[in-house]
Design an enzyme around this catalytic site. Sequence first.
Site, PDB file in Angstrom:
ATOM      1  N   GLU A 298     -11.109 -35.652 -24.982  1.00 51.76           N
ATOM      2  CA  GLU A 298     -10.853 -34.325 -25.559  1.00 51.76           C
ATOM      3  C   GLU A 298     -10.291 -34.415 -26.981  1.00 51.76           C
ATOM      4  OE1 GLU A 298     -12.214 -32.789 -23.408  1.00 51.76           O
ATOM      5  OE2 GLU A 298     -11.604 -33.429 -21.426  1.00 51.76           O
TER       6      GLU A 298
ATOM      7  N   ASP B 127     -21.282 -33.811 -27.449  1.00 53.20           N
ATOM      8  CA  ASP B 127     -21.520 -34.433 -26.153  1.00 53.20           C
ATOM      9  C   ASP B 127     -22.979 -34.858 -26.072  1.00 53.20           C
ATOM     10  OD1 ASP B 127     -18.935 -34.030 -25.241  1.00 53.20           O
ATOM     11  OD2 ASP B 127     -19.400 -32.095 -24.324  1.00 53.20           O
TER      12      ASP B 127
END
Length: 503
Positions: A189, A328
């Site tokens: 994160e 991602d």
Amino acid sequence: MTEEGTFCLVLHSHLPWLPHHGSWPVGEEWLYQAWAHSYLPVIELLERLAAEGRRDILTLGVTPILAAQLDDPYCLRACHDWLGTWQLRAQHAADRFRHADPLLRELASAEYRAADHALALFETKWQHGFSPVLRSLVDSQAIELLGGPASHPFQPLLEPRLRGFTLRTGLADTALRIGNAPSGIWAPECGYAPGMEHDYAAAGVRRFLVDGPALRGETAQAHEVGDSGVVCFGRDLDVTYRVWSPKAGYPGHPAYRDFHTWDHPTGLKPARVTGKHIEPADKKPYDPALAAEARAEHVADFVRTVVRKLRRIRAEQGKNGLVIAAYDTELFGHWWHEGPQWLADVLRALPEAGVRVTTLRGALAAGHQGAPVDLPASSWGSGKDWRVWDGAQVSDMVDTGAELQRAILSIVDDKLGTLRDPTIDQIVREGLLALSSDWAFMVTKESAADYARRRATQHTDRCTELIDLLRAGENERAAELAAWLRRVDGPFGQLDARGLRTG
């Protein structure tokens, strides 16, 4: 041709630990969809570019938790079955759509061809897992590999001892699979707390990624964090958000294939986005020709955006700058059907436009390093702070996690001697899985929140039960339970809890 500057693409490959945990929407189906639609085509693209002599194509982060799944024998067998089922579903679609719109008939054929190709790739290159495939790309320097801590925890919320241990464990796991521990990481994160750079330095990490706001938008150079010798790179949000942002981005174009609209009898996605407020039943069939036109427009737009940004940096700073876009990996193919081909086109179009395309290490070698900085607490989540992982919606999970960490450290200090103890290894393994950042993210974002809470509770209860058995002197029962858990659900077989001992 004048060199405009440097561009780095960073991809982050991660899914929670999923094997043996149910079905769609958040179980094994999730893993196999990403495997088939993202990992296979993206790796195939990288191998194709590497065969052309390209080096430092992009920087690829693979979390240890994902690497464990992509090497797991159970997952390999099950993914092979899933690919075969994809073929069968495409055949069923051909029969189901035989009297339907010609676009739907073509979609069924295209799905069968895609499934057949994926099966061929899997059977010829992936039967022994991801690591051999990945190692070839790393050894040839086609890519730079980023690692990360085991189990993908939100590191700022970990006790320092556990934080250092999970980082070392994750790096050791990557070294076991690839041959060398990576010197860069994509922190889960992008979570950062002041002082963590010293943890990185102690573990041999020399570079890591943060989100642009942590550098107040000064992302045109890398920066040493304090005097740690560790360098951070910032994600350029202006460029990154052209593709994917909280509100917009290319994948939402009306011509692209709609991720959310299913033909449930076949499990295929037959519609194009059509419009933001169009009901699924009213969406138009997917048209590859329209999608190809949109993709070409978006490749050109992205290249123009990067070049424009690099020229602005050079005008303002008097030297070539750096642009980093980070996503991602699962965006390319899984979430965005056209993503892998868009990626291939961009990686060819940028050099043609005079942009040096390289990795994070390549950017440093090219001299893109500015003055040292002090970083604030940050993440790449909402608000760019920690609210997704320590906010009001997950305060109970944060409290439970803190208590669990204290219990783990206490049992290690009280019961673990100089010899390795498989039961305490399993306690730590279950604890790390309970502390995965994915669970809080899914709760805060209301994405399969019940599942996330159930998973966090399951691992917490397993960890606590083992601790209670040891505290009660039930060592044999604890060892039997630990052995069973290790057999049915045990990543990181090399995890050695003695790394948590003090002194």
